[in-house]
Scaffold this motif. Sequence first.
Motif, mmCIF file in Angstrom:
data_model
loop_
_atom_site.group_PDB
_atom_site.id
_atom_site.type_symbol
_atom_site.label_atom_id
_atom_site.label_comp_id
_atom_site.label_asym_id
_atom_site.label_seq_id
_atom_site.Cartn_x
_atom_site.Cartn_y
_atom_site.Cartn_z
ATOM 1 N N THR A 1 0.846 -1.192 0.000
ATOM 2 C CA THR A 1 0.000 0.000 0.000
ATOM 3 C C THR A 1 0.884 1.245 0.000
ATOM 4 O O THR A 1 2.089 1.163 0.262
ATOM 5 C CB THR A 1 -0.919 0.033 1.244
ATOM 6 N N SER A 2 0.281 2.383 -0.252
ATOM 7 C CA SER A 2 1.044 3.642 -0.257
ATOM 8 C C SER A 2 1.604 3.966 1.126
ATOM 9 O O SER A 2 2.585 4.692 1.246
ATOM 10 C CB SER A 2 0.166 4.789 -0.762
ATOM 11 N N SER A 3 1.008 3.408 2.172
ATOM 12 C CA SER A 3 1.499 3.652 3.538
ATOM 13 C C SER A 3 2.594 2.657 3.941
ATOM 14 O O SER A 3 3.060 2.684 5.075
ATOM 15 C CB SER A 3 0.342 3.594 4.532
ATOM 16 N N GLY A 4 2.974 1.753 3.007
ATOM 17 C CA GLY A 4 4.050 0.809 3.291
ATOM 18 C C GLY A 4 3.588 -0.514 3.870
ATOM 19 O O GLY A 4 4.408 -1.378 4.171
ATOM 20 N N LYS A 5 2.300 -0.686 4.034
ATOM 21 C CA LYS A 5 1.773 -1.959 4.542
ATOM 22 C C LYS A 5 1.658 -2.970 3.402
ATOM 23 O O LYS A 5 1.694 -2.611 2.228
ATOM 24 C CB LYS A 5 0.400 -1.739 5.181
ATOM 25 N N ILE A 6 1.511 -4.221 3.782
ATOM 26 C CA ILE A 6 1.309 -5.286 2.799
ATOM 27 C C ILE A 6 -0.125 -5.775 2.933
ATOM 28 O O ILE A 6 -0.589 -6.059 4.037
ATOM 29 C CB ILE A 6 2.287 -6.451 3.026
ATOM 30 N N GLU A 7 -0.822 -5.852 1.806
ATOM 31 C CA GLU A 7 -2.161 -6.427 1.767
ATOM 32 C C GLU A 7 -2.094 -7.717 0.960
ATOM 33 O O GLU A 7 -1.582 -7.733 -0.145
ATOM 34 C CB GLU A 7 -3.160 -5.477 1.112
ATOM 35 N N ALA A 8 -2.605 -8.785 1.561
ATOM 36 C CA ALA A 8 -2.614 -10.084 0.895
ATOM 37 C C ALA A 8 -4.032 -10.626 0.900
ATOM 38 O O ALA A 8 -4.778 -10.429 1.867
ATOM 39 C CB ALA A 8 -1.673 -11.041 1.613
ATOM 40 N N THR A 9 -4.427 -11.297 -0.174
ATOM 41 C CA THR A 9 -5.775 -11.848 -0.255
ATOM 42 C C THR A 9 -5.729 -13.331 -0.591
ATOM 43 O O THR A 9 -4.872 -13.801 -1.334
ATOM 44 C CB THR A 9 -6.632 -11.128 -1.316
ATOM 45 N N ILE A 10 -6.680 -14.037 0.016
ATOM 46 C CA ILE A 10 -6.991 -15.425 -0.337
ATOM 47 C C ILE A 10 -8.497 -15.457 -0.523
ATOM 48 O O ILE A 10 -9.250 -15.258 0.435
ATOM 49 C CB ILE A 10 -6.575 -16.421 0.769
ATOM 50 N N GLY A 11 -8.923 -15.656 -1.767
ATOM 51 C CA GLY A 11 -10.361 -15.609 -2.045
ATOM 52 C C GLY A 11 -10.923 -14.258 -1.651
ATOM 53 O O GLY A 11 -10.424 -13.221 -2.081
ATOM 54 N N THR A 12 -11.920 -14.253 -0.776
ATOM 55 C CA THR A 12 -12.539 -12.996 -0.342
ATOM 56 C C THR A 12 -11.928 -12.465 0.950
ATOM 57 O O THR A 12 -12.340 -11.423 1.445
ATOM 58 C CB THR A 12 -14.062 -13.182 -0.142
ATOM 59 N N PHE A 13 -10.961 -13.183 1.517
ATOM 60 C CA PHE A 13 -10.315 -12.740 2.756
ATOM 61 C C PHE A 13 -9.130 -11.853 2.456
ATOM 62 O O PHE A 13 -8.289 -12.178 1.615
ATOM 63 C CB PHE A 13 -9.878 -13.954 3.599
ATOM 64 N N LYS A 14 -9.039 -10.725 3.174
ATOM 65 C CA LYS A 14 -7.937 -9.801 3.008
ATOM 66 C C LYS A 14 -7.169 -9.671 4.316
ATOM 67 O O LYS A 14 -7.782 -9.531 5.376
ATOM 68 C CB LYS A 14 -8.432 -8.425 2.569
ATOM 69 N N PHE A 15 -5.853 -9.731 4.227
ATOM 70 C CA PHE A 15 -4.981 -9.594 5.383
ATOM 71 C C PHE A 15 -4.107 -8.371 5.171
ATOM 72 O O PHE A 15 -3.587 -8.170 4.087
ATOM 73 C CB PHE A 15 -4.085 -10.833 5.531
ATOM 74 N N THR A 16 -3.924 -7.561 6.218
ATOM 75 C CA THR A 16 -3.103 -6.355 6.140
ATOM 76 C C THR A 16 -2.121 -6.340 7.300
ATOM 77 O O THR A 16 -2.520 -6.622 8.443
ATOM 78 C CB THR A 16 -3.975 -5.082 6.196
ATOM 79 N N THR A 17 -0.858 -6.018 7.001
ATOM 80 C CA THR A 17 0.126 -5.917 8.074
ATOM 81 C C THR A 17 -0.140 -4.655 8.888
ATOM 82 O O THR A 17 -0.754 -3.710 8.409
ATOM 83 C CB THR A 17 1.564 -5.859 7.523
ATOM 84 N N LYS A 18 0.356 -4.654 10.108
ATOM 85 C CA LYS A 18 0.178 -3.493 10.983
ATOM 86 C C LYS A 18 1.198 -2.430 10.666
ATOM 87 O O LYS A 18 2.244 -2.654 10.204
ATOM 88 C CB LYS A 18 0.304 -3.907 12.444
#
Length: 125
Positions: free
Chosen positions: A108-125
């Motif tokens: 992301t533009s804020s330096g976080k990582i977004e990962a998806t599996i199907g409809t689930f989204k995970f974002t680092t803190k």
Amino acid sequence: EAFDDGGVYCIKKGGKWGFADAKGEIKIKPTYTGIGEEWIEDIITTWAASGIGFVNKQLREIVKPQFRNATPFRKGFAAVRQKNGKWGIIDNKGKSVVPFVFDNIEYTSSGKIEATIGTFKFTTK
């Protein structure tokens, strides 16, 4: 054809790219169809018919060209997509540190990582 990038020479011969040291000695024969425009964290992206890989400024191929897609390295890590379409994360030594189970991984533009599996989204803190 060659260009100097701080003592590392990126050379092109017969339409393929390789690398030479400051003395002009070829360390990686010209086998790549393309290379990145810049070194990021002392690593450059390489392309070949077999996929995307990486070479470090010590002129070692840390990952043979094998990936379908890749992000630049950030803080020692890069997101890479295997030919089966799954994403994971490797470190700057080429070791897998996050398994290849994700449908997508983005910074992301804020330096976080977004990962998806199907409809689930995970974002680092």
